[in-house]
Design an enzyme around this catalytic site. Structure first.
Site, PDB file in Angstrom:
ATOM      1  N   ARG A 237       1.075  -1.255  -0.037  1.00  0.00           N
ATOM      2  CA  ARG A 237       0.074  -0.050  -0.114  1.00  0.00           C
ATOM      3  C   ARG A 237       1.135   1.127   0.095  1.00  0.00           C
ATOM      4  O   ARG A 237       1.834   1.410   0.940  1.00  0.00           O
ATOM      5  CB  ARG A 237      -0.930   0.067   1.189  1.00  0.00           C
ATOM      6  N   GLU A 266      -2.934   7.616  -4.705  1.00  0.00           N
ATOM      7  CA  GLU A 266      -3.002   6.982  -6.321  1.00  0.00           C
ATOM      8  C   GLU A 266      -4.345   7.705  -6.603  1.00  0.00           C
ATOM      9  O   GLU A 266      -5.217   7.640  -5.877  1.00  0.00           O
ATOM     10  CB  GLU A 266      -3.387   5.350  -5.975  1.00  0.00           C
ATOM     11  N   HIS A 285      -0.599   0.079  -9.908  1.00  0.00           N
ATOM     12  CA  HIS A 285      -1.223  -0.906  -8.812  1.00  0.00           C
ATOM     13  C   HIS A 285      -1.657  -2.035  -9.618  1.00  0.00           C
ATOM     14  O   HIS A 285      -3.246  -2.095  -9.739  1.00  0.00           O
ATOM     15  CB  HIS A 285      -2.091  -0.224  -8.091  1.00  0.00           C
TER      16      HIS A 285
HETATM   17  C1  DGY Z   1      -5.508  -6.014  -3.068  1.00  0.00           C
HETATM   18  O1  DGY Z   1      -6.096  -7.172  -3.362  1.00  0.00           O
HETATM   19  O2  DGY Z   1      -5.371  -5.758  -1.899  1.00  0.00           O
HETATM   20  C2  DGY Z   1      -4.653  -5.411  -4.149  1.00  0.00           C
HETATM   21  O3  DGY Z   1      -3.830  -4.518  -3.761  1.00  0.00           O
HETATM   22  C3  DGY Z   1      -5.658  -4.655  -5.020  1.00  0.00           C
HETATM   23  O4  DGY Z   1      -6.211  -3.672  -4.241  1.00  0.00           O
END
Ligand code: DGY
Length: 324
Positions: A237, A266, A285
């Site tokens: 994250r 983001e 991402h």
């Molecule tokens: C998740 O599944 O948490 C990935 O990072 C996509 O948000």
């Protein structure tokens, strides 16, 4: 029964829901829903399948307390107020297990791309600047035998460590809330303190959840203690790193490079200085973006909903405590 799906997802999950006679309302616009739109769309349905980072905060929960289940199309649940969901007894489902392969692939890809300045070489071709061979250009660093530090040795961290060990004989060190016997047995990994992790890693790869303890943890103080030739990788994250401090660390050559599949915020602004640095690789991402995984994610998200509609315990709960 009716479900609101906040973004288009892959077909297998949609088909599974429909085959159970469930009516679907799918948000098709390619923009974030506003908090109000999300509440409005959830008013007359029995469940939400939430794809993307919709903020499912206390206000949302209170307005949508009638939902039988909220099924996340992600493994991460940092966008959800779990204690409010518990209070209202709403089960929250997520995508357990299956993200370790594709996400660790992206972490591995970023590590190599940064170490060999690959994105910058590609950009040079795109810009028509590949003119002649320069022996001192694009000089990267080699990964073989170096030390990989894993911050958060869950399934994804383990898989990244396994790949790095197999490909390059990397030495593995890690921090995690608990000791990981499988990593220690299979990969000869060593659990170390956070200070040792940041000082000893040649490649430091983040695989932890975003929580109050990890938010902003990788900041100037941390970057200043890392090795000058180290590579920072974040596929978990963006909010776990302080992006301003990261930019500064790279500009000052405090560290060698960074590979990011997640940014803070983001989406990343196209004028972000990181995008013009030769030892930086940024992706939008896309850690779980393979046909296999996204198909399976859609099915797991559907299974969580179907189970709740059948009055059963959902198979992949974030908050099993709602079942007492
Ligand atoms: C998740 O599944 O948490 C990935 O990072 C996509 O948000």
């Amino acid at each position: 029964m009716k479900v609101f799906i906040s973004r288009e997802i892959c077909a297998p999950g949609i088909e599974l829901l429909r085959s159970h006679g469930i009516e679907l309302n799918i948000w098709k616009e390619k923009r974030e829903l506003t908090p109000l739109e999300l509440i409005e769309n959830c008013k007359n349905v029995d469940a939400l399948l939430s794809a993307g980072a919709n903020k499912l905060d206390a206000k949302f929960m209170k307005k949508c307390a009638h939902l039988k289940v909220i099924s996340l199309h992600s493994v991460g649940f940092d966008n959800v107020d779990i204690s409010e969901a518990n209070h209202l007894k709403i089960p929250i489902g997520h995508i357990a297990r299956i993200l370790s392969e594709p996400t660790s692939d992206i972490a591995f890809l970023l590590m190599l791309a940064v170490s060999r300045k690959a994105f910058s070489g590609y950009e040079r071709i795109l810009n028509g600047n590949w003119n002649f061979f320069e022996p001192t250009r694009y000089l990267g660093i080699e990964i073989k035998g170096k030390t990989l530090g894993i911050f958060g040795m869950g399934n994804i961290g383990f898989e990244m460590a396994r790949k790095c060990k197999a490909a390059y004989g990397m030495e593995i060190i890690y921090t995690s809330r608990s000791q990981k016997e499988n990593a220690e047995k299979e990969l000869n990994a060593r659990r170390v303190s956070f200070d040792e992790l940041i000082r000893q890693s040649d490649v430091l790869s983040l695989h932890s959840t975003l929580n109050p303890e990890t938010r902003g943890k990788f900041n100037k103080t941390v970057f200043n203690q890392m090795k000058p030739n180290s590579i920072f990788i974040n596929t978990s994250r963006g909010a776990i790193h302080n992006e301003k401090d990261l930019i500064e660390a790279l500009q000052n050559k405090t560290i060698f490079g960074a590979g990011l599949d997640v940014t803070n915020p983001e989406p990343m602004n196209k004028n972000n200085p990181l995008l013009s640095m030769s030892s930086v690789a940024v992706l939008p991402h896309m850690g779980s973006a393979t046909v296999e995984t996204r198909n399976e994610m859609s099915v797991i998200a559907a299974e969580n909903i179907i189970a709740a509609f059948e009055g059963k315990r959902i198979p992949y709960p974030v908050n099993p405590e709602v079942y007492g």
